[in-house]
Write a protein that holds these residues in place. Structure first.
Motif, PDB file in Angstrom:
ATOM      1  N   ALA A 298       0.828  -1.206   0.000  1.00 42.99           N
ATOM      2  CA  ALA A 298       0.000   0.000   0.000  1.00 42.99           C
ATOM      3  C   ALA A 298       0.864   1.259   0.000  1.00 42.99           C
ATOM      4  N   GLU A 299       1.967   1.239   0.767  1.00 46.54           N
ATOM      5  CA  GLU A 299       2.855   2.411   0.821  1.00 46.54           C
ATOM      6  C   GLU A 299       3.560   2.640  -0.506  1.00 46.54           C
ATOM      7  N   ILE A 300       3.995   1.556  -1.149  1.00 54.12           N
ATOM      8  CA  ILE A 300       4.673   1.690  -2.444  1.00 54.12           C
ATOM      9  C   ILE A 300       3.704   2.240  -3.491  1.00 54.12           C
ATOM     10  N   LEU A 301       2.466   1.776  -3.464  1.00 52.74           N
ATOM     11  CA  LEU A 301       1.458   2.295  -4.397  1.00 52.74           C
ATOM     12  C   LEU A 301       1.208   3.780  -4.176  1.00 52.74           C
ATOM     13  N   ARG A 302       1.184   4.192  -2.924  1.00 51.91           N
ATOM     14  CA  ARG A 302       0.977   5.624  -2.645  1.00 51.91           C
ATOM     15  C   ARG A 302       2.137   6.455  -3.182  1.00 51.91           C
ATOM     16  N   TRP A 303       3.344   5.919  -3.088  1.00 49.04           N
ATOM     17  CA  TRP A 303       4.533   6.661  -3.507  1.00 49.04           C
ATOM     18  C   TRP A 303       4.687   6.640  -5.033  1.00 49.04           C
ATOM     19  N   TRP A 304       4.635   5.452  -5.648  1.00 46.74           N
ATOM     20  CA  TRP A 304       4.940   5.310  -7.066  1.00 46.74           C
ATOM     21  C   TRP A 304       3.718   5.404  -7.964  1.00 46.74           C
ATOM     22  N   GLY A 305       2.530   5.298  -7.402  1.00 48.34           N
ATOM     23  CA  GLY A 305       1.322   5.376  -8.205  1.00 48.34           C
ATOM     24  C   GLY A 305       0.946   4.038  -8.817  1.00 48.34           C
ATOM     25  N   ASP A 306       0.017   4.080  -9.736  1.00 50.19           N
ATOM     26  CA  ASP A 306      -0.543   2.844 -10.310  1.00 50.19           C
ATOM     27  C   ASP A 306       0.347   2.234 -11.388  1.00 50.19           C
ATOM     28  N   CYS A 307       1.597   1.963 -11.014  1.00 52.34           N
ATOM     29  CA  CYS A 307       2.517   1.284 -11.935  1.00 52.34           C
ATOM     30  C   CYS A 307       3.037  -0.004 -11.308  1.00 52.34           C
ATOM     31  N   VAL A 308       2.499  -0.380 -10.144  1.00 57.01           N
ATOM     32  CA  VAL A 308       3.033  -1.513  -9.384  1.00 57.01           C
ATOM     33  C   VAL A 308       2.258  -2.790  -9.718  1.00 57.01           C
ATOM     34  N   TYR A 309       2.930  -3.714 -10.351  1.00 53.39           N
ATOM     35  CA  TYR A 309       2.345  -4.993 -10.748  1.00 53.39           C
ATOM     36  C   TYR A 309       3.001  -6.118  -9.942  1.00 53.39           C
ATOM     37  N   GLU A 310       2.200  -7.118  -9.597  1.00 58.23           N
ATOM     38  CA  GLU A 310       2.711  -8.268  -8.855  1.00 58.23           C
ATOM     39  C   GLU A 310       2.483  -9.530  -9.677  1.00 58.23           C
ATOM     40  N   TYR A 311       3.380 -10.494  -9.501  1.00 56.27           N
ATOM     41  CA  TYR A 311       3.194 -11.778 -10.177  1.00 56.27           C
ATOM     42  C   TYR A 311       3.605 -12.906  -9.233  1.00 56.27           C
ATOM     43  N   TYR A 312       3.103 -14.085  -9.544  1.00 56.39           N
ATOM     44  CA  TYR A 312       3.530 -15.310  -8.880  1.00 56.39           C
ATOM     45  C   TYR A 312       3.926 -16.273  -9.986  1.00 56.39           C
ATOM     46  N   ALA A 313       5.102 -16.846  -9.898  1.00 60.02           N
ATOM     47  CA  ALA A 313       5.570 -17.729 -10.967  1.00 60.02           C
ATOM     48  C   ALA A 313       6.628 -18.659 -10.413  1.00 60.02           C
ATOM     49  N   ALA A 314       7.102 -19.555 -11.266  1.00 60.34           N
ATOM     50  CA  ALA A 314       8.131 -20.510 -10.882  1.00 60.34           C
ATOM     51  C   ALA A 314       9.082 -20.720 -12.046  1.00 60.34           C
ATOM     52  N   THR A 315      10.323 -21.097 -11.719  1.00 65.94           N
ATOM     53  CA  THR A 315      11.296 -21.412 -12.755  1.00 65.94           C
ATOM     54  C   THR A 315      10.745 -22.462 -13.709  1.00 65.94           C
ATOM     55  N   GLU A 316       9.932 -23.372 -13.164  1.00 67.94           N
ATOM     56  CA  GLU A 316       9.395 -24.465 -13.974  1.00 67.94           C
ATOM     57  C   GLU A 316       8.405 -23.985 -15.030  1.00 67.94           C
ATOM     58  N   GLY A 317       7.824 -22.784 -14.851  1.00 65.73           N
ATOM     59  CA  GLY A 317       6.946 -22.225 -15.875  1.00 65.73           C
ATOM     60  C   GLY A 317       5.564 -21.890 -15.372  1.00 65.73           C
ATOM     61  N   GLY A 318       4.939 -20.877 -16.015  1.00 66.92           N
ATOM     62  CA  GLY A 318       3.579 -20.481 -15.662  1.00 66.92           C
ATOM     63  C   GLY A 318       3.544 -19.451 -14.553  1.00 66.92           C
ATOM     64  N   GLY A 319       2.367 -18.815 -14.389  1.00 64.94           N
ATOM     65  CA  GLY A 319       2.253 -17.836 -13.327  1.00 64.94           C
ATOM     66  C   GLY A 319       0.953 -17.068 -13.366  1.00 64.94           C
ATOM     67  N   THR A 320       0.847 -16.108 -12.445  1.00 62.14           N
ATOM     68  CA  THR A 320      -0.303 -15.216 -12.344  1.00 62.14           C
ATOM     69  C   THR A 320       0.183 -13.781 -12.345  1.00 62.14           C
ATOM     70  N   VAL A 321      -0.734 -12.857 -12.584  1.00 65.88           N
ATOM     71  CA  VAL A 321      -0.390 -11.437 -12.538  1.00 65.88           C
ATOM     72  C   VAL A 321      -1.519 -10.672 -11.877  1.00 65.88           C
ATOM     73  N   SER A 322      -1.143  -9.693 -11.057  1.00 58.54           N
ATOM     74  CA  SER A 322      -2.089  -8.806 -10.390  1.00 58.54           C
ATOM     75  C   SER A 322      -1.762  -7.371 -10.782  1.00 58.54           C
ATOM     76  N   THR A 323      -2.710  -6.692 -11.421  1.00 61.85           N
ATOM     77  CA  THR A 323      -2.525  -5.297 -11.804  1.00 61.85           C
ATOM     78  C   THR A 323      -2.751  -4.401 -10.589  1.00 61.85           C
ATOM     79  N   PRO A 324      -2.377  -3.132 -10.677  1.00 61.84           N
ATOM     80  CA  PRO A 324      -2.673  -2.228  -9.560  1.00 61.84           C
ATOM     81  C   PRO A 324      -4.161  -2.204  -9.216  1.00 61.84           C
ATOM     82  N   GLU A 325      -5.004  -2.216 -10.241  1.00 59.86           N
ATOM     83  CA  GLU A 325      -6.449  -2.213 -10.002  1.00 59.86           C
ATOM     84  C   GLU A 325      -6.891  -3.504  -9.323  1.00 59.86           C
ATOM     85  N   ASP A 326      -6.318  -4.646  -9.771  1.00 58.99           N
ATOM     86  CA  ASP A 326      -6.638  -5.927  -9.139  1.00 58.99           C
ATOM     87  C   ASP A 326      -6.331  -5.872  -7.653  1.00 58.99           C
TER      88      ASP A 326
END
Length: 515
Positions: A298-326
């Motif tokens: 939440a603090e990083i979003l307040r500072w940097w704005g809506d450019c912060v994206y998160e993902y979950y993934a593995a070396t083995e392949g595949g993943g998810t993504v969460s946008t700032p809005e998500d």
């Protein structure tokens, strides 16, 4: 002639050879044509050493143009390239060299002592050793490249990186995918699909900041994808919160990959330092590799704005993504699967669990298969009906958003109750006197396990009973008392890998040694 507007480093470098492609940590700049020529020469050199399609080689190099050259050579010569963790000791390096079947080893003088020890232990002949700088018994890379032309190699075919998993539960294993026989330019274009998930644009005017060691899978993937899209790579040698801000301003950085530890350390900079740098160029501040506490996000979003994206993934392949809005609408979620990824949550019997119920997280990435090199048993053990798991626990909601609970290995069972350390770590990390924290189970004769917290205090916070009491009081009304740590110990620096992953076993094992 190939369309220069299509992604792919080789196409873009031939069309725009003077474009700034790479900046080393010391500020040395490399143009695209220069990188292209070096990579071409290295292909000829490796083939001259006897390497053929399907062979592999290893590199022990710091962040910068040298490592990028190794990647680009492998990617157009049908070779497997394995970057080695530069924190490894000689025996650990020897394991990678031997297990990967390396036919060549490129070693930077900074890591010469342990690198040579590893090469000797693995029995790698001197003729297969290439040195960057002064490395005894190695052919110097510059001298080697000078023997060969910089012309485009014949019989180009796509190669791949072969990364080794972090080895948090035993020796690292190489994640090996079959070579597809693709044209390198076409393979590079396919690789850029990763950035489409985040909405990252191709073309000039973009720069990508490399904040972590490039021997990590995600760091390699993000940096090389940026290179194939025509972005300038700006490398850091080691993490410094203020230096990262300076580089963002200096090169008008538009994308980067960070981990939550980076966020925490930037947030602990004095306010006047944070305000001294213009970071408005950033459009895709992507983070992953470790859970991010909600308060920190939440603090990083307040500072940097809506450019912060998160993902979950593995070396083995595949993943998810969460946008700032998500994240704003579903805080705590790591997002929905990539278009080429499918999720499955299963119980201990391998049956899929209902929506909202916690189980083991399995993933499958379409048109991608892998094996743990030389370990069919582990490859099979981590599979379930075509899906694989890295041992994480979590659940999905009705809309398909994934929420992680913890790693199965870290689950605390106290008095028959499941307690998830990540939930407790999340709350403690929000405290201003905490820089980092780890929670795990320790032996308890009555309850089986009890909750232990180890805390790295923030600058200015005095470790001791008084701080421990303040931290426990901060949990009042936020966590059930059964989840509160029974005791809190303090540590000067948390044992984390440079990619942000906590090496929890180093903290936990001493408490269990004599039990």
């Amino acid at each position: 002639m190939a369309d220069p507007l299509r992604p792919g480093f080789w196409r873009l470098a031939q069309a725009h050879p003077t474009r700034l492609a790479c900046v080393d940590p010391d500020g040395t700049e490399y143009r695209a044509g220069e990188l292209l020529g070096r990579a071409n020469r290295l292909v000829h050199a490796l083939r001259g050493m006897g390497l053929r399609t399907g062979d592999g080689f290893c590199g022990l190099t710091p962040n910068g143009a040298d490592g990028i050259t190794l990647y680009l050579a492998a990617a157009q010569a049908g070779l497997y390239y394995t970057p080695i963790n530069w924190h490894f000791t000689g025996p650990e390096i020897a394991h990678i060299l031997a297990d990967s079947g390396a036919k060549a080893f490129v070693l930077h003088e900074r890591y010469a002592a342990e690198g040579l020890r590893g090469a000797d232990t693995a029995g790698l002949p001197e003729a297969a050793r290439i040195g960057i700088g002064r490395v005894p018994g190695c052919t110097e890379l510059g001298d080697l490249l000078a023997r060969y032309p910089d012309v485009t190699p014949e019989d180009r075919t796509a190669g791949l990186p072969m990364h080794y998993t972090s080895g948090t539960t035993g020796r690292p294993k190489g994640v090996r995918r079959p070579l597809g026989g693709l044209d390198p330019d076409d393979a590079a274009e396919l690789i850029t699909a990763l950035f489409h998930v985040f909405g990252i644009e191709p073309g000039p005017g973009h720069a990508h900041l490399v904040t972590s060691p490039t021997y990590h899978t995600a760091v390699t993937q993000f940096s090389t994808t940026a290179l194939h899209l025509g972005h300038t790579l700006v490398h850091m040698d080691r993490w410094s919160a203020e230096e990262a801000l300076r580089l963002v301003e200096r090169y008008r950085v538009t994308s980067t990959h960070m981990v939550p530890t980076h966020f925490k350390r930037m947030l602990h900079l004095p306010e006047e330092v944070r305000k001294a740098y213009d970071v408005s160029s950033m459009r895709w501040l992507i983070h992953g590799a470790a859970p991010c506490p909600r308060a920190v996000k939440a603090e990083i979003l307040r500072w940097w704005g809506d450019c912060v994206y998160e993902y979950y993934a593995a070396t083995e392949g595949g993943g998810t993504v969460s946008t700032p809005e998500d994240w704003r609408t579903r805080p705590g979620s790591v997002g929905r699967p990539w278009p080429i990824t499918e999720l499955m949550i299963a119980d201990d019997q391998g049956d899929e669990v209902p929506t909202g119920e916690i189980g083991t997280v399995y993933m499958k990435m379409y048109a991608s298969d892998f094996e743990y090199k030389g370990d069919r048993e582990k490859t099979a053990a981590n599979r379930l009906r075509g899906f694989f798991t890295t041992g994480d626990l979590g659940h999905v909601d009705a809309d398909g958003y994934l929420y992680l609970s913890d790693r199965r290995a870290d689950l605390i069972i106290s008095g028959g109750t499941n307690i998830y350390p990540a939930e407790i770590e999340n709350e403690l990390m929000a405290h201003p006197e905490v820089m980092d924290v780890a929670v795990f189970g320790v032996p308890d004769d009555e309850w089986g396990q009890q909750v232990k917290a180890v805390v790295e205090p923030a600058d200015g916070a005095e470790p001791g009973p008084e701080l421990a009491e303040r931290l426990l009081r901060s949990l009042q009304g936020r966590l059930a008392r059964m989840k509160w740590p029974k005791s809190i110990d303090f540590i000067a620096e948390m044992p984390r890998e440079p990619n942000g992953k906590l090496i929890k076993r180093r903290l936990r094992d001493p408490y269990w040694q004599n039990h």
